[in-house]
Write a protein that holds these residues in place. Structure first.
Motif, short mmCIF file in Angstrom:
data_model
loop_
_atom_site.label_atom_id
_atom_site.label_comp_id
_atom_site.label_asym_id
_atom_site.label_seq_id
_atom_site.Cartn_x
_atom_site.Cartn_y
_atom_site.Cartn_z
N UNK A 157 -3.54 13.18 13.51
CA UNK A 157 -4.54 12.36 12.81
C UNK A 157 -5.37 13.20 11.84
N UNK A 158 -5.93 14.32 12.33
CA UNK A 158 -6.77 15.16 11.47
C UNK A 158 -5.95 15.84 10.38
N UNK A 159 -4.80 16.37 10.75
CA UNK A 159 -3.98 17.06 9.76
C UNK A 159 -3.48 16.12 8.67
N UNK A 160 -3.22 14.88 9.03
CA UNK A 160 -2.73 13.91 8.04
C UNK A 160 -3.80 13.63 6.98
N UNK A 161 -5.06 13.59 7.41
CA UNK A 161 -6.15 13.40 6.44
C UNK A 161 -6.21 14.59 5.49
N UNK A 162 -6.08 15.80 6.05
CA UNK A 162 -6.11 17.01 5.24
C UNK A 162 -4.96 17.02 4.25
N UNK A 163 -3.75 16.72 4.73
CA UNK A 163 -2.55 16.78 3.89
C UNK A 163 -2.60 15.73 2.78
N UNK A 164 -3.21 14.59 3.07
CA UNK A 164 -3.35 13.56 2.04
C UNK A 164 -4.16 14.09 0.85
N UNK A 165 -5.19 14.88 1.14
CA UNK A 165 -6.03 15.45 0.08
C UNK A 165 -5.46 16.76 -0.46
N UNK A 166 -4.82 17.52 0.42
CA UNK A 166 -4.31 18.86 0.06
C UNK A 166 -2.85 18.98 0.51
#
Length: 201
Positions: A157-166
């Protein structure tokens, strides 16, 4: 080969080329993690550059393998107050979200992962821009805590938010790949690994 880097680090130190000395010390550690001089060389070079927190980190790491090394013991005693002063100075100019992130980092280093998760959450909420580099770093760090606790769904969940932006954030991709693997979502894990390899090329 590790001894070569240690010796060259010492030569660079004699010429007061501290950046090069530190880099060779780190190369020595990577090749020969049980060789005490690598930690001393890197720590000494960072100390000379005024990077006392980083110097202390190298010293601490070396002490885990060589607790009786007189050079590291002396360096540790010398560096601790300098590193604390550097940390206080750095934090005095931080905003609330940066201070919370730093507090979360301290808790993570102390292996207090549950409390770190709470503080990272507070840091994220304190970020005015939820897509900023700082906000993404906070989520990435919180994902590392969830990984330590085996909560792989939260890691995703957290990594997906990061990867969406970066999309090229290698740490987030690798953490998510490992979490997907643990969740037996192998196709998604493989895709993240491929994306990591693409970044490294």
């Amino acid at each position: 080969e590790g001894v070569f880097y240690s010796n060259r680090s010492a030569a660079y130190a004699a010429m007061e080329k501290w950046e090069e000395s530190a880099n060779d010390g780190l190369s020595c550690i990577a090749l020969k993690p049980d060789f005490v001089k690598g930690y001393y060389r890197a720590g000494f070079a960072y100390e000379k550059m005024g990077k006392f927190v980083e110097a202390l980190k190298q010293c601490d790491t070396g002490m885990r393998r060589h607790a009786s090394s007189p050079d590291l013991v002396a360096m540790l005693e010398r560096l601790r107050p300098l590193a604390e002063r550097e940390e206080r100075s750095k934090r005095s100019g931080m905003g609330q979200e940066e201070l919370l992130k730093a507090k979360g980092n301290d808790l993570f280093k102390a292996a207090n992962f549950e409390e770190a998760i709470k503080v990272y959450g507070q840091a994220f909420e304190a970020c005015a821009d939820k897509t900023s580099d700082l906000a993404m770093a906070v989520l990435n760090n919180r994902a590392a805590c969830f990984k330590q606790l085996g909560n792989n769904r939260k890691v995703v969940e957290d990594c997906s938010v990061v990867i969406e932006q970066q999309p090229n954030n290698a740490k987030a991709l690798l953490r998510r790949a490992l979490a997907f693997e643990a969740l037996e979502k192998y196709r998604f894990a493989l895709q993240d690994v491929r994306d990591c390899l693409r970044i490294d090329r």
